[in-house]
Design a protein around this motif. Structure first.
Motif, mmCIF file in Angstrom:
data_model
loop_
_atom_site.group_PDB
_atom_site.id
_atom_site.type_symbol
_atom_site.label_atom_id
_atom_site.label_comp_id
_atom_site.label_asym_id
_atom_site.label_seq_id
_atom_site.Cartn_x
_atom_site.Cartn_y
_atom_site.Cartn_z
ATOM 1 N N UNK A 151 10.971 70.656 58.500
ATOM 2 C CA UNK A 151 10.121 69.681 59.181
ATOM 3 C C UNK A 151 9.501 68.720 58.174
ATOM 4 N N UNK A 152 9.016 69.247 57.053
ATOM 5 C CA UNK A 152 8.364 68.404 56.046
ATOM 6 C C UNK A 152 9.327 67.345 55.513
ATOM 7 N N UNK A 153 10.532 67.760 55.137
ATOM 8 C CA UNK A 153 11.497 66.819 54.551
ATOM 9 C C UNK A 153 11.925 65.757 55.546
ATOM 10 N N UNK A 154 12.063 66.145 56.803
ATOM 11 C CA UNK A 154 12.577 65.194 57.801
ATOM 12 C C UNK A 154 11.483 64.343 58.434
ATOM 13 N N UNK A 155 10.249 64.452 57.946
ATOM 14 C CA UNK A 155 9.239 63.460 58.339
ATOM 15 C C UNK A 155 9.488 62.152 57.591
ATOM 16 N N UNK A 156 10.177 62.231 56.452
ATOM 17 C CA UNK A 156 10.366 61.074 55.577
ATOM 18 C C UNK A 156 11.669 60.367 55.889
ATOM 19 N N UNK A 157 11.585 59.096 56.202
ATOM 20 C CA UNK A 157 12.791 58.328 56.503
ATOM 21 C C UNK A 157 13.464 57.787 55.241
ATOM 22 N N UNK A 158 12.670 57.438 54.221
ATOM 23 C CA UNK A 158 13.251 56.803 53.032
ATOM 24 C C UNK A 158 12.925 57.510 51.721
ATOM 25 N N UNK A 159 11.703 58.055 51.590
ATOM 26 C CA UNK A 159 11.307 58.689 50.327
ATOM 27 C C UNK A 159 10.533 59.975 50.603
ATOM 28 N N UNK A 160 10.833 61.039 49.806
ATOM 29 C CA UNK A 160 10.180 62.331 49.987
ATOM 30 C C UNK A 160 9.849 62.916 48.618
ATOM 31 N N UNK A 161 8.557 63.216 48.399
ATOM 32 C CA UNK A 161 8.117 63.743 47.118
ATOM 33 C C UNK A 161 7.358 65.054 47.336
ATOM 34 N N UNK A 162 7.783 66.091 46.614
ATOM 35 C CA UNK A 162 7.095 67.386 46.655
ATOM 36 C C UNK A 162 6.169 67.457 45.459
ATOM 37 N N UNK A 163 4.887 67.701 45.705
ATOM 38 C CA UNK A 163 3.889 67.808 44.643
ATOM 39 C C UNK A 163 3.464 69.271 44.574
#
Length: 457
Positions: free
Chosen positions: A209-221
Motif C-alpha cells: 500500500x505504501x509503495x503504490x500511493x506514489x505515482x512518480x517518486x517513492x522514498x523510504x526513510x
C-alpha cells in the motif's frame, strides 16, 4: 443481496476488525453461521473471491477471483516493488506507464522515542524545504506516511513549522486508496524497538500500500541496517544488493541457482550487480524483468534473462521461449517455443496502380503467414495518388490474424510544379507549404496535408 460485485485487493491492508476472534466466534454460533464464513480473517472480498467461478490460484490456500493484472497507477520502481512482494511478478505495467520514476532508501538511523526518530524528521524537513524553494515540486503533491501513529503525530507538529499541508501526513492505513506524485515513507523505530519495526514489515500488505500511493517518486526513510536484520521477505525482495549477495551461504558441491528480478544496467528497476553475485558462489542466475533473451557470463557464473514464454503485445520480441540448463556440463541454451509469434513484414507498394492490385499485393505478402500470429506490417515506397491504402489493408487483413498493427511510411510522388499551377484548394495549400523554411517540416506538411486533401486520411 441476491447479486454482489466486489472490487478490491486482498494484497492491500485488510479490514481493521476491533472485535476479538473469540467474540466473533460467539456471534457466529449464536446466529447459526458457519465459522468458515464469519470469523476474524474473512471479509466481503475473501468471500466473493472464494465464490467466484473464474479466477486465479495465487497460493495453495488462496483463490483470487478475476484478477486485474494490468497496473496503471505507478511508474517503476514502485510498480516493481509491489509486483515482487505482493503479486509474484504476475502484474504487467501499462504501455502508458513505461517512463521511469524515481525511488531510493534514505538510510538514516538514530535513537527512537515511541518509534519517532528525530534525525529522520530533520532530513525530511530539509528535503521538503529544498525541493519547495527550488520550485521543483508543489508540496500539495507530496504525501508523508508512516506505519506508526506517534511518528505521524510528531511529524505533523514538526512539519507544521514550514507550512507543510497537515492533510498530507498520515498513517499508511488512513492513506489507502489515495495517491500523490511523491511519497515519503518514514519507517521510524530503532534496534531498541525492533519488535515494532518487525511488525511494520511482517507482511507485504503494508509496504504494498505504501509503495503504490506514489505515482512518480517513492522514498523510504529509515534505518536500513535495522530493517534488513529482521529477515523479512518484504525487505529482502525489495532490495537486490551486494550485502545480500555476500550473505548467501551456498554449498560448493551443488549447482546453485538464484532467481532475481531487476536490471543489470539500470538501478531504476532494482540494480543486479552480476560481479558481486558471481563472487557469492552462484552458478546460475535466473533473471526477470527484460522480455527478450539475453545471456551473461561473469567468472564461473552464468546469468540469463529468459525472455517470455509467449508474446503478449507488439512491444514484445519476435522470439519467445525458455532457457534449458544442463547442470552436468553447465551448458545453457535458449529453446524457442511459442503458440503464436509476432510476424513483422514490410510491403513495398511502389508501381502499384490500382486498389485491386494493392489488395493483391498485400494478400500475396501475408499468404503464407499463420493466422494465429500477430502481424506487424509496414507499408513503404511510393503510393500512387488516388489509391486507398488504409481501405485496401483493412479489406485484406481485418480479422485475419490474432492481432494486427499497420504503419504507413509511404510517400506520394506528387508533381509539385503541376500542383502549384492548379487553381484549386490543393494548389493553394502547396504554395503555402512551400514557404516553410525547415525542409523536414515542409516535407511532412506536404505529405500529410496532401493525404488529407486527397481523402487518404
Amino acid at each position: 443481496s441476491k447479486k454482489v460485485m466486489a472490487v478490491g485487493d486482498p494484497a492491500q491492508i485488510p479490514p481493521v476488525i476491533p472485535l476479538s476472534n473469540g467474540l466473533i466466534s460467539l456471534i457466529a454460533n449464536k446466529n447459526n453461521a458457519s465459522e468458515q464464513i464469519v470469523n476474524g480473517d474473512e471479509s466481503v472480498q475473501t468471500l466473493v473471491d472464494s465464490a467466484s467461478r473464474f479466477g486465479y490460484q495465487k497460493t495453495e490456500d488462496e483463490w483470487i477471483g478475476m484478477p486485474l493484472w494490468v497496473h496503471r497507477r505507478c511508474l517503476d520502481p514502485m510498480f516493481s516493488i509491489s509486483n515482487q512482494i505482493s503479486y509474484a511478478g504476475q502484474m504487467v505495467l501499462a504501455d502508458s506507464m513505461s517512463q521511469a520514476g524515481k525511488g531510493a532508501w534514505v538510510d538514516i538511523s538514530g535513537r527512537s522515542d515511541d518509534k519517532f526518530v528525530q534525525e529522520q524528521a530533520n532530513w525530511l524537513k530539509n528535503e521538503i524545504l529544498r525541493r519547495a524553494s527550488d520550485g521543483e515540486v508543489d508540496t500539495n503533491n507530496i504525501y508523508v506516511i508512516s506505519p506508526f501513529k506517534n511518528v505521524v503525530t510528531q511529524l505533523k507538529q514538526y512539519l507544521q513549522t514550514i507550512g507543510f499541508p497537515q492533510k498530507n501526513i498520515g498513517t499508511v492505513h488512513t492513506f489507502q486508496g489515495k495517491e500523490a506524485a511523491i511519497v515519503y515513507l518514514v519507517l521510524g523505530a530503532s534496534f531498541e524497538e525492533s519488535g515494532a519495526a518487525s511488525w511494520a514489515v511482517s507482511t507485504p500488505n503494508l509496504m504494498n500500500v505504501a509503495a503504490t500511493r506514489a505515482k512518480k517518486e517513492f522514498y523510504i526513510v529509515g534505518d536500513k541496517k535495522l530493517y534488513k536484520s529482521l529477515n523479512s521477505e518484504v525487505v529482502i525482495l525489495g532490495n537486490n544488493d551486494r550485502e545480500q549477495y555476500a550473505s548467501l551461504s551456498l554449498p560448493s558441491n551443488c549447482f546453485n541457482i538464484v532467481v532475481l528480478h531487476g536490471d543489470v544496467e539500470d538501478d531504476c528497476y532494482g540494480l543486479i550487480d552480476l560481479k558481486s553475485l558471481a563472487q557469492s558462489g552462484v552458478n546460475y542466475a535466473a533473471l526477470g524483468h527484460r522480455h527478450a533473451f539475453a545471456g551473461y557470463k561473469v567468472g564461473n557464473m552464468q546469468a540469463c534473462y529468459s525472455g517470455v514464454l509467449e508474446s503478449r503485445g507488439f512491444d514484445e520480441p519476435s522470439k519467445s521461449g525458455f532457457v534449458l540448463i544442463d547442470t552436468s556440463d553447465k551448458q545453457i541454451k535458449f529453446v524457442e517455443q511459442y503458440i503464436r509469434r509476432i510476424e513483422r513484414i514490410t510491403v513495398d507498394v511502389t508501381n502499384v496502380s490500382s486498389d485491386i492490385a494493392l489488395e493483391n499485393k498485400i494478400a500475396d505478402a501475408v499468404n503464407e503467414l499463420s493466422k494465429r500470429n500477430y502481424l506487424d506490417v509496414v507499408f513503404v515506397g511510393e503510393l500512387q495518388s488516388g489509391l486507398h491504402l488504409e481501405i485496401a489493408a483493412n479489406n485484406v487483413l481485418q480479422n485475419r490474424f490474432f492481432a494486427l498493427r499497420t504503419a504507413n511510411q509511404t510517400v506520394i510522388p506528387y508533381n509539385i510544379p503541376e500542383l502549384t499551377a492548379e487553381v484549386s484548394l490543393r494548389g493553394e495549400f502547396v504554395k503555402l507549404a512551400l514557404q516553410i523554411e525547415d525542409e523536414a517540416l515542409r516535407a511532412d506538411v506536404l505529405k500529410y496535408g496532401l493525404k488529407v486533401l486527397g481523402g487518404e486520411v
